[in-house]
Design a protein around this motif. Structure first.
Motif, PDB file in Angstrom:
ATOM      1  N   TYR A 189       3.726 -15.143 -55.215  1.00  0.00           N
ATOM      2  CA  TYR A 189       3.463 -15.909 -53.988  1.00  0.00           C
ATOM      3  C   TYR A 189       4.555 -15.680 -52.944  1.00  0.00           C
ATOM      4  O   TYR A 189       4.278 -15.660 -51.750  1.00  0.00           O
ATOM      5  CB  TYR A 189       3.376 -17.397 -54.355  1.00  0.00           C
ATOM      6  CG  TYR A 189       3.172 -18.335 -53.186  1.00  0.00           C
ATOM      7  CD1 TYR A 189       2.037 -18.268 -52.390  1.00  0.00           C
ATOM      8  CD2 TYR A 189       4.128 -19.314 -52.897  1.00  0.00           C
ATOM      9  CE1 TYR A 189       1.852 -19.144 -51.331  1.00  0.00           C
ATOM     10  CE2 TYR A 189       3.946 -20.198 -51.841  1.00  0.00           C
ATOM     11  CZ  TYR A 189       2.817 -20.101 -51.063  1.00  0.00           C
ATOM     12  OH  TYR A 189       2.634 -20.974 -50.017  1.00  0.00           O
ATOM     13  N   GLY A 190       5.804 -15.466 -53.375  1.00  0.00           N
ATOM     14  CA  GLY A 190       6.923 -15.395 -52.452  1.00  0.00           C
ATOM     15  C   GLY A 190       7.282 -14.039 -51.879  1.00  0.00           C
ATOM     16  O   GLY A 190       7.922 -13.982 -50.829  1.00  0.00           O
ATOM     17  N   PRO A 191       6.931 -12.909 -52.511  1.00  0.00           N
ATOM     18  CA  PRO A 191       7.389 -11.601 -52.033  1.00  0.00           C
ATOM     19  C   PRO A 191       6.807 -11.179 -50.684  1.00  0.00           C
ATOM     20  O   PRO A 191       5.790 -11.706 -50.232  1.00  0.00           O
ATOM     21  CB  PRO A 191       6.919 -10.639 -53.133  1.00  0.00           C
ATOM     22  CG  PRO A 191       6.742 -11.485 -54.334  1.00  0.00           C
ATOM     23  CD  PRO A 191       6.268 -12.805 -53.808  1.00  0.00           C
ATOM     24  N   ASN A 192       7.465 -10.200 -50.073  1.00  0.00           N
ATOM     25  CA  ASN A 192       6.943  -9.548 -48.871  1.00  0.00           C
ATOM     26  C   ASN A 192       6.149  -8.291 -49.211  1.00  0.00           C
ATOM     27  O   ASN A 192       5.303  -7.857 -48.432  1.00  0.00           O
ATOM     28  CB  ASN A 192       8.081  -9.146 -47.927  1.00  0.00           C
ATOM     29  CG  ASN A 192       8.869 -10.331 -47.434  1.00  0.00           C
ATOM     30  OD1 ASN A 192      10.041 -10.503 -47.756  1.00  0.00           O
ATOM     31  ND2 ASN A 192       8.230 -11.182 -46.644  1.00  0.00           N
ATOM     32  N   LEU A 193       6.457  -7.686 -50.362  1.00  0.00           N
ATOM     33  CA  LEU A 193       5.814  -6.444 -50.774  1.00  0.00           C
ATOM     34  C   LEU A 193       4.968  -6.679 -52.021  1.00  0.00           C
ATOM     35  O   LEU A 193       5.294  -7.507 -52.867  1.00  0.00           O
ATOM     36  CB  LEU A 193       6.863  -5.370 -51.071  1.00  0.00           C
ATOM     37  CG  LEU A 193       7.737  -4.914 -49.894  1.00  0.00           C
ATOM     38  CD1 LEU A 193       8.895  -4.051 -50.378  1.00  0.00           C
ATOM     39  CD2 LEU A 193       6.900  -4.150 -48.868  1.00  0.00           C
TER      40      LEU A 193
ATOM     41  N   THR B  44      12.034  -2.041 -56.241  1.00  0.00           N
ATOM     42  CA  THR B  44      12.153  -3.415 -55.760  1.00  0.00           C
ATOM     43  C   THR B  44      11.119  -4.296 -56.442  1.00  0.00           C
ATOM     44  O   THR B  44      10.047  -3.815 -56.850  1.00  0.00           O
ATOM     45  CB  THR B  44      11.954  -3.493 -54.240  1.00  0.00           C
ATOM     46  OG1 THR B  44      12.125  -4.848 -53.811  1.00  0.00           O
ATOM     47  CG2 THR B  44      10.570  -3.012 -53.826  1.00  0.00           C
ATOM     48  N   ALA B  45      11.423  -5.571 -56.568  1.00  0.00           N
ATOM     49  CA  ALA B  45      10.430  -6.552 -57.033  1.00  0.00           C
ATOM     50  C   ALA B  45       9.642  -7.113 -55.860  1.00  0.00           C
ATOM     51  O   ALA B  45       8.675  -7.840 -56.039  1.00  0.00           O
ATOM     52  CB  ALA B  45      11.111  -7.680 -57.791  1.00  0.00           C
ATOM     53  N   GLY B  46      10.101  -6.785 -54.620  1.00  0.00           N
ATOM     54  CA  GLY B  46       9.354  -7.174 -53.431  1.00  0.00           C
ATOM     55  C   GLY B  46       9.746  -8.484 -52.799  1.00  0.00           C
ATOM     56  O   GLY B  46       9.161  -8.891 -51.798  1.00  0.00           O
ATOM     57  N   TYR B  47      10.750  -9.171 -53.378  1.00  0.00           N
ATOM     58  CA  TYR B  47      11.130 -10.488 -52.849  1.00  0.00           C
ATOM     59  C   TYR B  47      12.052 -10.362 -51.643  1.00  0.00           C
ATOM     60  O   TYR B  47      12.691  -9.321 -51.440  1.00  0.00           O
ATOM     61  CB  TYR B  47      11.789 -11.320 -53.950  1.00  0.00           C
ATOM     62  CG  TYR B  47      10.785 -11.815 -54.966  1.00  0.00           C
ATOM     63  CD1 TYR B  47      10.193 -13.068 -54.829  1.00  0.00           C
ATOM     64  CD2 TYR B  47      10.391 -11.011 -56.038  1.00  0.00           C
ATOM     65  CE1 TYR B  47       9.252 -13.522 -55.737  1.00  0.00           C
ATOM     66  CE2 TYR B  47       9.443 -11.447 -56.952  1.00  0.00           C
ATOM     67  CZ  TYR B  47       8.881 -12.695 -56.795  1.00  0.00           C
ATOM     68  OH  TYR B  47       7.928 -13.124 -57.697  1.00  0.00           O
ATOM     69  N   PRO B  48      12.138 -11.413 -50.800  1.00  0.00           N
ATOM     70  CA  PRO B  48      12.962 -11.370 -49.588  1.00  0.00           C
ATOM     71  C   PRO B  48      14.375 -10.890 -49.876  1.00  0.00           C
ATOM     72  O   PRO B  48      14.894 -11.034 -50.972  1.00  0.00           O
ATOM     73  CB  PRO B  48      12.951 -12.825 -49.107  1.00  0.00           C
ATOM     74  CG  PRO B  48      11.645 -13.353 -49.588  1.00  0.00           C
ATOM     75  CD  PRO B  48      11.411 -12.698 -50.920  1.00  0.00           C
TER      76      PRO B  48
ATOM     77  N   LEU C 154       1.410  -2.905 -45.825  1.00  0.00           N
ATOM     78  CA  LEU C 154       2.489  -2.953 -46.811  1.00  0.00           C
ATOM     79  C   LEU C 154       3.253  -4.269 -46.831  1.00  0.00           C
ATOM     80  O   LEU C 154       3.804  -4.652 -47.864  1.00  0.00           O
ATOM     81  CB  LEU C 154       3.494  -1.824 -46.546  1.00  0.00           C
ATOM     82  CG  LEU C 154       3.018  -0.384 -46.646  1.00  0.00           C
ATOM     83  CD1 LEU C 154       4.190   0.562 -46.375  1.00  0.00           C
ATOM     84  CD2 LEU C 154       2.409  -0.096 -48.010  1.00  0.00           C
ATOM     85  N   TRP C 155       3.310  -4.939 -45.687  1.00  0.00           N
ATOM     86  CA  TRP C 155       4.270  -6.036 -45.525  1.00  0.00           C
ATOM     87  C   TRP C 155       3.564  -7.360 -45.276  1.00  0.00           C
ATOM     88  O   TRP C 155       2.722  -7.468 -44.380  1.00  0.00           O
ATOM     89  CB  TRP C 155       5.202  -5.711 -44.347  1.00  0.00           C
ATOM     90  CG  TRP C 155       6.351  -6.653 -44.165  1.00  0.00           C
ATOM     91  CD1 TRP C 155       6.418  -7.694 -43.295  1.00  0.00           C
ATOM     92  CD2 TRP C 155       7.591  -6.638 -44.870  1.00  0.00           C
ATOM     93  NE1 TRP C 155       7.639  -8.335 -43.413  1.00  0.00           N
ATOM     94  CE2 TRP C 155       8.374  -7.701 -44.366  1.00  0.00           C
ATOM     95  CE3 TRP C 155       8.118  -5.820 -45.867  1.00  0.00           C
ATOM     96  CZ2 TRP C 155       9.661  -7.977 -44.845  1.00  0.00           C
ATOM     97  CZ3 TRP C 155       9.398  -6.085 -46.336  1.00  0.00           C
ATOM     98  CH2 TRP C 155      10.161  -7.154 -45.826  1.00  0.00           C
ATOM     99  N   ARG C 156       3.909  -8.374 -46.046  1.00  0.00           N
ATOM    100  CA  ARG C 156       3.404  -9.722 -45.804  1.00  0.00           C
ATOM    101  C   ARG C 156       4.326 -10.407 -44.786  1.00  0.00           C
ATOM    102  O   ARG C 156       5.527 -10.473 -45.002  1.00  0.00           O
ATOM    103  CB  ARG C 156       3.415 -10.535 -47.106  1.00  0.00           C
ATOM    104  CG  ARG C 156       2.430 -10.061 -48.134  1.00  0.00           C
ATOM    105  CD  ARG C 156       2.274 -11.160 -49.162  1.00  0.00           C
ATOM    106  NE  ARG C 156       2.417 -10.654 -50.510  1.00  0.00           N
ATOM    107  CZ  ARG C 156       2.685 -11.423 -51.546  1.00  0.00           C
ATOM    108  NH1 ARG C 156       2.877 -12.712 -51.389  1.00  0.00           N
ATOM    109  NH2 ARG C 156       2.786 -10.898 -52.750  1.00  0.00           N
ATOM    110  N   TRP C 157       3.714 -10.927 -43.743  1.00  0.00           N
ATOM    111  CA  TRP C 157       4.520 -11.494 -42.656  1.00  0.00           C
ATOM    112  C   TRP C 157       5.045 -12.887 -42.993  1.00  0.00           C
ATOM    113  O   TRP C 157       5.978 -13.356 -42.364  1.00  0.00           O
ATOM    114  CB  TRP C 157       3.698 -11.523 -41.376  1.00  0.00           C
ATOM    115  CG  TRP C 157       3.183 -10.158 -40.987  1.00  0.00           C
ATOM    116  CD1 TRP C 157       1.906  -9.712 -41.031  1.00  0.00           C
ATOM    117  CD2 TRP C 157       3.975  -9.056 -40.539  1.00  0.00           C
ATOM    118  NE1 TRP C 157       1.838  -8.405 -40.635  1.00  0.00           N
ATOM    119  CE2 TRP C 157       3.100  -7.971 -40.322  1.00  0.00           C
ATOM    120  CE3 TRP C 157       5.339  -8.868 -40.305  1.00  0.00           C
ATOM    121  CZ2 TRP C 157       3.528  -6.723 -39.893  1.00  0.00           C
ATOM    122  CZ3 TRP C 157       5.764  -7.625 -39.872  1.00  0.00           C
ATOM    123  CH2 TRP C 157       4.862  -6.575 -39.668  1.00  0.00           C
TER     124      TRP C 157
END
Length: 350
Positions: A12-16, A318-322, A346-349
């Motif tokens: 739920y929290g990552p950007n990627l 990366t795990a994709g988190y901020p 690719l990127w969650r805003w």
């Protein structure tokens, strides 16, 4: 007898990478019948159990951990099958072994129930239908399982099948919904917040799961259903969301509070009761959903990292988190632009 369903998410929290939401559905015999018949009659492995309608709650305390204690553990274990919150069973860098054992055995149990054959042998067979048309997913594949063996999965699967038959329990569905960045951004914009987007996605998956439930293995008669979801952030009110996804029934609000919010709908013989609770993964159906969501997300990130790390010298996965996601995104931006891949893919805003 009745159904038990658990819903949970990962990512739920990552950007990627994708948000993953999963559901596990179980058919369970009433506790009294399971205990009374044990040792007197042969257990029908397809039979199942659980709950009475709201207001007649004699079986709502069914604990699948207790019923399946011969095969299931709440913590990482080599001799038993670990089914617990995915955060307890998976740490970055330590491999997928404990997640993989539980999820693949679960998928095997569902496939056996529906007569659909053997487990997928590679990444594409399990993930291909979820992947967006991006090179990092379309061009990737690897053999499964990754951190265990087919022989171990087969042995655990046989023991799980036997234990479920003895306990009067059957896992009949294990499904996942992967929401990649472009769709996540669209839904977040549409619903106003990422929390609202998560709730709609989760309840939408619940609707799909309930609609796909087969008739009771013993009778085509309607059966009650108990659903548990992990709470969605600080939200306490879910009535309007449920009414949106189940418009044919009136949603009764039973309780709304910080620890838990409960609702029910439908006729007594097929009554659905749902609880959104803190630490929902303490219940086995939610724990398996948590593991399933995390396993699918990790498979997606495995493909994502493999693609970019092979093409950008010195790039670490990366795990994709901020914070770490910003480091990764900055490193791939030149190649991303060269390939004409839009940021929104690719990127969650949020």
């Amino acid at each position: 007898m009745a159904w038990m369903i658990g819903i949970d998410e990962a990512g739920y929290g990552p950007n990627l990478g994708p948000l993953a939401v999963a559901a596990s559905a179980w058919w369970v015999e009433d506790q009294e019948k399971a205990e009374g018949g044990r040792g007197k009659v042969e257990r029908n492995a397809s039979s199942v159990a659980v709950l009475a309608a709201a207001g007649r709650r004699r079986s709502t305390n069914t604990c699948l951990y207790r019923r399946l204690a011969k095969i299931v553990s709440r913590a990482a274990c080599e001799k038993k099958l670990a089914i617990a919150d995915s955060k307890q069973l998976y740490k970055p860098g330590l491999g997928l072994r404990q997640l993989e054992r539980g999820v693949l055995v679960g998928l095997g149990a569902c496939r056996s129930f529906h007569g659909s054959g053997t487990l997928p042998a590679n990444w594409g067979a399990i993930m291909g239908r979820y992947a967006p048309p991006l090179p990092c997913y379309v061009d990737y594949d690897c053999d499964l399982p990754i951190d265990t063996t087919p022989e171990e999965i087969a042995e655990l699967g046989a023991r799980f099948h036997s234990a479920c038959g003895f306990a009067g329990v059957r896992l009949v569905d294990l499904r996942v919904r992967l929401v990649y960045p472009s769709e996540f951004n669209e839904r977040t914009t549409h619903f106003g917040t990422k929390g609202a987007a998560l709730s709609h996605i989760s309840i939408g998956l619940l609707r799909e799961t309930i609609d796909a439930l087969p008739d009771s293995p013993q009778s085509p008669a309607p059966s009650p259903c108990r659903v548990t979801c992990d709470k969605h952030g600080g939200r306490n009110r879910y009535g309007a969301l449920l009414q949106h996804h189940f418009p044919e029934d009136w949603i009764d609000t039973l309780a709304e509070s910080g620890p838990a919010s409960r609702y029910a709908w439908g006729a007594n013989e097929s009554r659905v009761e749902i609880c959104f609770r803190v630490k929902g993964e303490a219940e086995l159906p939610v724990a398996l959903a948590s593991m399933t969501a995390k396993y699918h997300r990790e498979l997606a990130m495995r493909a994502f990292n493999s693609f970019w790390c092979e093409r950008v010298p010195g790039l670490r996965p990366t795990a994709g988190y901020p914070n770490d996601s910003k480091r990764f995104k900055a490193a791939i931006t030149p190649l991303q632009k060269e390939m004409g891949i839009d940021d929104n893919l690719l990127w969650r805003w949020r």
